[in-house]
Scaffold this active site. Structure first.
Site: not given
Ligand SMILES: O=P(O)(O)OC[C@H]1O[C@@H](O)[C@@H](O)[C@@H](O)[C@@H]1O
Length: 553
Positions: A164-165, A517, A363, A216-217, A277-278, A219-220, A359, A222, A394
């Site tokens: 979502g970000s 994850k 999701e 958002k968090t 997020g979405r 902590t993701t 998503q 990636e 096509h």
């Molecule tokens: O915005 P952050 O916290 O990095 O999350 C990014 C994405 O991570 C994924 O695992 C989901 O939870 C999504 O809903 C979210 O949009």
């Protein structure tokens, strides 16, 4: 709530499907009712958008009785009550005990919106404060008043985020490219695959690049890894002279992690946990959009979205466009065993719209547990897919026309193009395909018609089109500008809400993304340790071993 399939209207719909739905022939329905288009199309008109948007539901397996029964199902499932609870800031995301109030982010109409008794619009660091900050900052970047460490105007934006970000900002900046600043280059880096970042940085100049770390968090894995890589690149390229405060901002709910990363909290644009997020492109996560198209256009984007919120909140059920869209999805999913939902925009600017909707839809409603913790006994979220047309015609439209699956399809077109080149010839050809596809999917081609073209008998079945494939045609009565795009996105947001409300699933959590994850974290460690990993199945152990052998050779 009792399971959806035990509601009285569910049984009535099942009988109706046996008596009417199963034998429903779209072209006959049109032949016997000259008012069918007027009866089953709805026009979305509002001061919040510059063009009307027509939603033609008439090419669906729908009679007056079907619609009445579907609306009855919505009432019995408490869709209106759940909708009102969402707008009232109740904690309808019951597994995370959170309100769901992304509608506040686009509340340009001045509704009172509260969570736990707190006015989320006007409180300190609330929605209006953040919007003001976004306006100030984007004006400064666009005008060049905000300068990089060496005094140059910033002209490259790298948004680092995923899910979502990422998808919202990518889709919206592409969809509104016509309104975008020509002197700005945008990159969206989401994938942990180093190629994504490497390609974005390859031609970027650290003196003129602004990084937006969107999470958002915060902590993701990636995003944190990509953001650290960007930070190291920036410091290395500038010989340590680069000023992080001028080149990195954070879009997040997590101030502690943002500060830990080294971004000054003054350069943080916040939002709250009640924004999923979405559903976050309307929040600080949309900063890349604001910088690219300017705040006034972003405000129009919010206005179009709010106009659709107002419609969803106030229009009577029978005229409520997202309610009808959501109920049709339930009708096909649960009473015709359709497994998919195809969205094909006849609009190149909307080329990432289906990816964004994937998503949003999957999701949200890719769930099988209902509110009381039991497994549902009916089909939920469809597989949403799509590509822009005419390209898709096509490639995979062969299967849509002649395959064995029922694929309810949405087509989207604007009456006017932003680029009416060659005397508008392109737009007319685009439009002719938009009409032709819906018509062809409906009317098909009989054996007699195929034979009348001189087709030999052995080829006739191959050239036969059974037709009777349902479509919803969405037609924007002007160009797709920021407001119209906002309204279209919100149509799908609330359609998704209606589906989830009927299916009694929590459309606002996403536990299903967690397991992979956790396992990846464990395996990442094992890749640096001797051996082929612990406690895995034989295939995983085998693959890790082969990977290590080749990667280290
Ligand atoms: O915005 P952050 O916290 O990095 O999350 C990014 C994405 O991570 C994924 O695992 C989901 O939870 C999504 O809903 C979210 O949009």
């Amino acid at each position: 709530m009792p399971p959806a399939n035990t509601l009285p209207a569910w049984a009535e719909l099942q009988t109706h499907r046996e008596n009417v739905g199963k034998n429903f022939v779209l072209k006959e329905a049109f032949a016997s009712d000259k008012d069918r288009f007027e009866k089953f199309s709805r026009t979305f008109s509002s001061a919040g958008v510059s063009a009307d948007i027509i939603f033609d539901f008439s090419k669906n397996f729908l009679t007056g009785e079907t619609l009445d029964l579907l609306l009855k199902l919505a009432q019995q499932a408490g869709v209106e009550r759940k909708r009102d609870a969402m707008f009232a800031g109740e904690k309808i995301n019951f597994t995370e005990k959170r309100a769901v109030l992304h509608t506040a982010l686009r509340n340009v109409g001045g509704w009172e919106m509260k969570v736990d008794g707190k006015d989320v619009m006007n409180c300190s660091r609330g929605v209006n404060d953040v919007l003001k900050h976004m306006k100030e900052f984007s004006d400064q970047v666009r005008s060049g008043e905000w300068k990089g460490f060496s005094g140059k105007k910033l002209n490259t934006i790298v948004n680092i985020g995923i899910g979502g970000s990422d998808l919202g900002p990518v889709m919206v900046t592409e969809a509104l490219r016509y309104y975008g600043a020509n002197d700005m280059t945008l990159h969206f880096v989401s994938n942990i695959d180093g190629t994504h970042m490497a390609e974005a940085l390859k031609h970027s100049n650290p003196d003129t690049t602004l990084f937006l770390v969107a999470s958002k968090t915060f902590t993701t894995a990636e995003t944190c890894t990509n953001a650290n890589t960007a930070k190291h690149w920036f410091l290395e390229k500038t010989g340590g002279k680069g000023d992080i405060a001028k080149h990195f901002v954070a879009l997040s709910t997590n101030e502690a992690e943002v500060t830990k990363f080294g971004i000054d909290s003054r350069n943080m644009f916040g939002f709250e946990s009640w924004v999923g997020g979405r559903y976050s492109v309307w929040s600080a996560i949309g900063l890349s959009v604001v910088i690219y198209i300017g705040f006034d256009n972003f405000h129009k984007f919010l206005s179009g979205a709010h106009a659709m919120d107002k419609h969803f909140r106030e229009a009577p059920l029978k005229h409520n466009i997202p309610i009808i869209g959501g109920l049709l999805s339930v009708w096909y999913s649960d009473f015709f065993q359709a497994q998919t939902h195809l969205v094909a925009p006849f609009d190149q600017y909307l080329h990432r719209f289906p990816a964004y909707l994937q998503q949003l839809s999957m999701e949200s409603n890719g769930k099988s547990i209902s509110s009381d913790g039991s497994s549902v006994k009916y089909t939920t979220g469809p597989i949403l897919f799509g590509e822009p047309c005419t390209n898709a015609q096509h490639s995979f439209f062969q299967l849509v026309h002649q395959g064995t699956k029922l694929i309810p399809t949405d087509f989207i077109l604007s009456a006017k193009s932003h680029n009416p080149i060659s005397g508008n010839q392109h737009q007319k050809m685009l439009a002719s395909n938009y009409f032709a596809q819906a018509e062809a999917l409906m009317v098909g081609k009989t054996d007699d018609q195929v034979k009348a073209e001189g087709t030999p008998d052995d080829l006739t079945p191959h050239k036969r089109f059974l037709g009777n494939r349902p479509t919803t045609s969405i037609l924007v009565g002007g160009t797709i500008g920021p407001a119209e795009l906002g309204a279209l996105i919100v149509y799908y947001e609330h359609l998704t809400f209606v589906e989830g409300a009927v299916w009694d699933v929590n459309s606002f959590d996403q536990w299903g993304v967690e397991l992979g994850k956790v396992l990846a974290k464990k395996i990442l460690k094992e890749l640096d340790e001797p051996g082929d990993g612990e406690g895995h199945d034989n295939s995983t152990v085998g693959l890790i071993g082969v990977f290590k052998k080749y990667a280290n050779s």
